[in-house]
Scaffold this active site. Sequence first.
Site, PDB file in Angstrom:
ATOM      1  N   GLU A 195       2.969   0.306   4.520  1.00 50.38           N
ATOM      2  CA  GLU A 195       3.194   1.711   4.430  1.00 50.38           C
ATOM      3  C   GLU A 195       2.195   2.444   3.415  1.00 50.38           C
ATOM      4  O   GLU A 195       1.774   3.498   3.842  1.00 50.38           O
ATOM      5  CB  GLU A 195       4.632   2.276   3.914  1.00 50.38           C
ATOM      6  CG  GLU A 195       5.568   1.439   4.970  1.00 50.38           C
ATOM      7  CD  GLU A 195       6.045   0.197   4.234  1.00 50.38           C
ATOM      8  OE1 GLU A 195       7.306  -0.346   4.222  1.00 50.38           O
ATOM      9  OE2 GLU A 195       5.227  -0.803   3.767  1.00 50.38           O
ATOM     10  N   CYS A 253      10.133  -0.653   0.782  1.00 52.21           N
ATOM     11  CA  CYS A 253      10.712  -0.662  -0.510  1.00 52.21           C
ATOM     12  C   CYS A 253      10.654   0.670  -1.182  1.00 52.21           C
ATOM     13  O   CYS A 253      10.280   1.784  -0.667  1.00 52.21           O
ATOM     14  CB  CYS A 253       9.646  -1.495  -1.115  1.00 52.21           C
ATOM     15  SG  CYS A 253       8.234  -1.042  -1.716  1.00 52.21           S
ATOM     16  N   CYS A 301       7.547   2.233  -1.779  1.00 50.35           N
ATOM     17  CA  CYS A 301       6.837   3.091  -0.551  1.00 50.35           C
ATOM     18  C   CYS A 301       7.751   4.319  -0.226  1.00 50.35           C
ATOM     19  O   CYS A 301       7.112   5.147   0.298  1.00 50.35           O
ATOM     20  CB  CYS A 301       6.870   1.826   0.611  1.00 50.35           C
ATOM     21  SG  CYS A 301       5.673   0.754   0.344  1.00 50.35           S
TER      22      CYS A 301
END
Length: 150
Positions: free
Chosen positions: A80, A106, A109
């Site tokens: 990402e 996560c 991100c």
Amino acid sequence: MARPSWDEYFMGITELVARRSTCKRRQVGAILVKNKRILATGYNGAPPGLTHCLETGCLREQANVPSGERHELCRGLHAEQNTIIQAAYHGVSINGSVLYCTNMPCSICMKMIISAGITKVIYKEGYPDYLAERMLKESDLTVLHYQPSP
């Protein structure tokens, strides 16, 4: 052969992008799409010019760090992050775009995704990050778990 839906099409491309990953633990791919056009792609791995984890070994593995924890102990960028960076590098606005990702982002991100103006995330597999889930509840971001057609 049936023509794929847009989600099937973009997730298939995302899975292909993930195959470029240089992470020893998890191959992740991501693409940004707006108006049914791909804006940028990314996979997890070390920044350009740096030695990849496939060659150096995995710092997180060596330290027995569980998945979803201590993201800073890694040579690589997440898919990402690489996708957002590629768009910025090439001067492409991603405000209002959709992120397709092989894994749920996560918390690190997720902060970038929310701040970048991405409006929707479509992911295939989960990722254990409690903080990311909490941030989602506070945001206007739409998150969908991709379910392939039977």
